[in-house]
Design a protein around this motif. Structure first.
Motif, PDB file in Angstrom:
ATOM      1  N   THR A 187      43.754 -50.688   0.310  1.00  0.00           N
ATOM      2  CA  THR A 187      43.623 -50.009  -0.971  1.00  0.00           C
ATOM      3  C   THR A 187      44.552 -48.798  -0.994  1.00  0.00           C
ATOM      4  O   THR A 187      44.768 -48.163   0.040  1.00  0.00           O
ATOM      5  N   ARG A 192      41.166 -51.809  -9.057  1.00  0.00           N
ATOM      6  CA  ARG A 192      39.812 -51.284  -8.852  1.00  0.00           C
ATOM      7  C   ARG A 192      39.529 -50.189  -9.882  1.00  0.00           C
ATOM      8  O   ARG A 192      40.450 -49.518 -10.359  1.00  0.00           O
ATOM      9  N   TYR A 234      38.831 -45.612  -6.272  1.00  0.00           N
ATOM     10  CA  TYR A 234      39.349 -45.868  -4.916  1.00  0.00           C
ATOM     11  C   TYR A 234      38.354 -46.694  -4.088  1.00  0.00           C
ATOM     12  O   TYR A 234      38.738 -47.626  -3.383  1.00  0.00           O
ATOM     13  N   TYR A 235      37.092 -46.378  -4.178  1.00  0.00           N
ATOM     14  CA  TYR A 235      36.062 -47.155  -3.485  1.00  0.00           C
ATOM     15  C   TYR A 235      35.283 -48.028  -4.468  1.00  0.00           C
ATOM     16  O   TYR A 235      34.167 -48.455  -4.180  1.00  0.00           O
TER      17      TYR A 235
END
Length: 119
Positions: free
Chosen positions: A50, A99, A102-103
């Motif tokens: 990522t 996405r 980021y997470y």
């Protein structure tokens, strides 16, 4: 319409290299975290890497750390994955993904590009 077009896969010998590309369109590419996932034959999907929207943060799966490098060129709406020191276990379909953070979760994906590592 959101589109992610993956390319760059192919057949390579163990120890070889490839560079995958993903050209994005239909959304503000520079504002999204992006990444790569892969699906080996007969197995489930695996997270690979990522990168945040400004290329200030990157993350890698332990299995590819030190061998793969993720990068992006926001001016070209393009995401890259440089694959070095390839192993047979890297054989998989690789997908570019967008996405929502980021997470965060995956909100769009490309059609995939096949990487086959074999002698």
């Amino acid at each position: 319409e959101v589109q992610l077009v993956d390319s760059g896969g192919g057949l390579v010998q163990p120890g070889g290299s490839l560079r995958l590309s993903c050209v994005a369109s239909g959304f503000a590419f520079s504002t999204f975290a992006m990444g790569w996932v892969r699906q080996p034959p007969g197995k489930g999907e695996e997270w690979v890497s990522t990168i945040d929207s400004e290329s200030s943060a990157t993350a890698y799966a332990d299995s590819v750390k030190g061998r793969f490098t993720i990068s992006r060129d926001n001016s070209k709406y393009t995401l890259y994955l440089q694959l070095n020191s390839l192993k047979t276990e890297d054989t998989a379909m690789y997908y570019c993904v967008r996405r929502n953070a980021y997470y965060g979760v995956i909100t769009a994906r490309g059609q995939g590009t096949q990487v086959t590592v074999s002698s």
